[in-house]
Design an enzyme around this catalytic site. Structure first.
Site, PDB file in Angstrom:
ATOM      1  N   LYS A 193     -32.747-105.569 158.229  1.00  0.00           N
ATOM      2  CA  LYS A 193     -32.355-104.440 157.399  1.00  0.00           C
ATOM      3  C   LYS A 193     -30.908-104.135 157.693  1.00  0.00           C
ATOM      4  CE  LYS A 193     -32.609-100.114 157.846  1.00  0.00           C
ATOM      5  NZ  LYS A 193     -31.293 -99.649 158.327  1.00  0.00           N
ATOM      6  N   THR A 204     -28.315 -98.580 160.260  1.00  0.00           N
ATOM      7  CA  THR A 204     -28.755 -99.359 161.409  1.00  0.00           C
ATOM      8  C   THR A 204     -28.934-100.796 160.955  1.00  0.00           C
ATOM      9  OG1 THR A 204     -29.924 -97.531 162.457  1.00  0.00           O
ATOM     10  CG2 THR A 204     -30.623 -99.724 163.059  1.00  0.00           C
ATOM     11  N   THR A 217     -25.162 -81.998 150.264  1.00  0.00           N
ATOM     12  CA  THR A 217     -24.815 -80.588 150.032  1.00  0.00           C
ATOM     13  C   THR A 217     -24.627 -80.316 148.546  1.00  0.00           C
ATOM     14  OG1 THR A 217     -22.496 -81.108 150.366  1.00  0.00           O
ATOM     15  CG2 THR A 217     -23.718 -80.272 152.255  1.00  0.00           C
TER      16      THR A 217
END
Lengths: 381, 381
Positions: free
Chosen positions: B165, B176, B381
């Site tokens: 991944k 990651t 946001t």
């Protein structure tokens, strides 16, 4: 506001036709007296001829009297010809000012890989009017900077004036950071050189806009002694204040930036680790994007610290954003909306205590925006 | 296409409810036989508990039988509790498989700073159905990756299957890189470990999406010997091919990327300098922006090489883009429109000869796009 140069310095600029925009692009800064000087330049392997020449002059150890700067053409990656053209630019300035060639420094910024139009420089140099103010010089050295960058301090009657250009890009190439500080204080060359490296390391070398270091960066400090001696402790403090102010102005005017980020790291095991840790946060693309989006995403700050090479134990680290504690050995409860609101500011401060030792440092950066990508991608084709 | 695991391996996954999307997020990979293994993990100082545990197991030197992976939560920066939760996840997997605890590796990816929901893992682990195919596992370990990443090779009858991944981000945190390679070849642990570091350095460690290294990265190679012995030279070549293919898939699927960049550097003075030089080009924000805009801006490539620390003389450097020579000790004349057209491709190759020595290397990256900024900024946001 017009800023006068320290006693004995004059500067000026002219439109030489090097910038496609037709703006002033050839500038001269001169001292009536031989000046002691200190110098720091890019470590880039593909450094421009002006940098090679500057290093050679620096090694000779003689005084400096003048700097000639062109913007719009970096005279870099221009082959053997580039070295000849740089020499010619120095010679033209030396002739104009009636100075020995080795007392004239050159600096270039702008497009890479295009031969320097020396004939334009030859035609325009004699037209430069030297005045006691810094504005014309400060404007002419810009590329795509949005604002002129000047800072000044007084110390025991002597003056220090600094001017810089930052991270704008000129078609089709890269940013260059140039900084020129001049003072009428009388400071021996050894003292100047002994302190300058540290000042540059703490200020200009702590600025990061996008992690790319130019082929043409330099930071110069000239002291012509026209005022006289000053206490060196306060003098170097004032020099560092000028350098720091310019560094912050460069970061604030980074390409596409909407805000200035100051990263303060304390509690590092060494000063170098403090600097690396601060720089890593200021340079993190992930954190810079979060900064742009007003996202108080402290995990990215912690991860950037972790990548810096600075030693620490995550269980002892503390992170604050705009003064709001977000992490202390683990996530702290905080009002996400309030933290996000606090990030909607022209200046954002990141604070991290590594809990490892007594050393601290600052770094200066900006947010990563769609504007940065647009300026650098969607612009030539 | 369904890819079968090598003999003796089984894998599966389940929806444990860790990902907010509700997609599969808990995965198990197990070998019926004890496997020799090699491992490389992030150098990030803020490494997650799973990384600390993996390093400890590695140092013990025993065999490995299984890996349990959760996606959606990195279990990083979660304080002392994080270490306990990681241990619990390992214990749950060991119990499920009837294995000793020290033969089960853990891996986590996802949000930082949020406690791992161990109760969800406890409830879901028993439901994982283990099958001989890799798909369910490969899908469950993804975060915001757009595509599953699998590669396979056969060598002298033995098989190597790899799954990875890459650089997606999960709210509100970071990318990651996880890679798991399994083979039924019989390879002594020492041989596996002696070669793995080099393979990882040439492949996964040469991928850069944004210069940020995660707290949870790891690359694992397991050999259970179910097939038998194979000649080690061809075996490690095949392992490297699998790793390289996965590395390229990770780069291509970088956040916001529209194209894969492969940088080939030759003529470096050392292998390390070749790798650094290639990585510097792949990581340059300025060049990545130009790549996005199809701007054959070789000055940025040269400047990135110059910043890498690799030694060279710019007058001896050669740069080619999609095979088109752009620079050889100085700018070459080239058809800018044609070069820009050649950049409008899914894959772009940058080639640089430093003219300094016999060493070469590759790096893998992608372009920097407004999409990258949007994904990482304008999203929470």
């Amino acid at each position: 506001m017009a800023v006068n140069l320290p006693r004995g310095f004059r500067a000026g600029a002219v439109r030489a036709g090097i910038k496609p925009s037709g703006k002033p692009d050839l500038a001269l800064l001169a001292s009536g007296l031989p000046a002691s000087w200190a110098y720091a330049a890019t470590q880039n392997r593909a450094a421009a001829p002006s940098i090679h020449r500057g290093r050679a002059l620096y090694a000779q150890g003689g005084p400096l009297r003048a700097v000639v700067v062109n913007a719009g053409n970096a005279n870099c990656a221009t082959g053997e010809r580039g070295f000849r053209d740089d020499f010619l630019m120095a010679e033209l300035a030396a002739r104009r000012l009636g100075l020995p060639l080795e007392e004239v420094l050159t600096a270039s910024t702008g497009v890479i890989g295009v031969p320097l139009p020396v004939e334009k420089i030859e035609a325009s140099l004699p037209q430069i009017a030297l005045t006691p103010t810094v504005e014309a010089f400060a404007e002419a050295i810009l590329t795509t900077d949005l604002v002129v960058k000047v800072a000044e301090r007084e110390v025991a009657g002597a003056r220090i004036v600094g001017v810089a250009k930052g991270s704008g890009m000129i078609h089709p190439n890269m940013a260059t950071m140039l900084a020129f500080l001049v003072t009428d204080a009388k400071v021996p060359q050894e003292a100047l050189r002994a302190s300058w490296r540290g000042v540059v390391d703490r200020t200009f070398n702590q600025v990061t806009v996008d992690g790319d270091t130019s082929t043409n960066d330099l930071a110069l400090l000239m002291a012509n002694g026209a005022y006289g001696e000053v206490p060196l402790g306060p003098f170097f403090e004032a020099v560092e204040e000028v350098a720091r102010e310019l560094a912050r102005k460069i970061a604030r005017d980074g390409e596409g930036a909407t805000k200035l980020m100051t990263v303060r790291v304390q509690g590092a095991a060494t000063e170098e680790e403090a600097r690396r840790a601060a720089r890593a946060v200021a340079a993190s693309a992930l954190w810079k994007s979060a900064l742009y989006g007003n996202d108080p995403n402290w995990g990215r700050i912690l991860a950037a610290l972790g990548n810096s090479g600075a030693r620490f134990d995550p269980l002892k680290v503390e992170i604050r954003l705009q003064g709001i504690p977000l992490y202390r050995g683990g996530a702290l409860p905080f009002d996400r909306e309030r933290a996000s609101q606090a990030m909607r500011a022209e200046e954002v401060e990141v604070f991290a205590d590594l809990g490892e030792g007594p050393f601290s440092a600052e770094a200066f950066g900006c947010d990563l925006t769609e504007g940065y990508v647009r300026i650098n991608a969607l612009y030539t084709t």
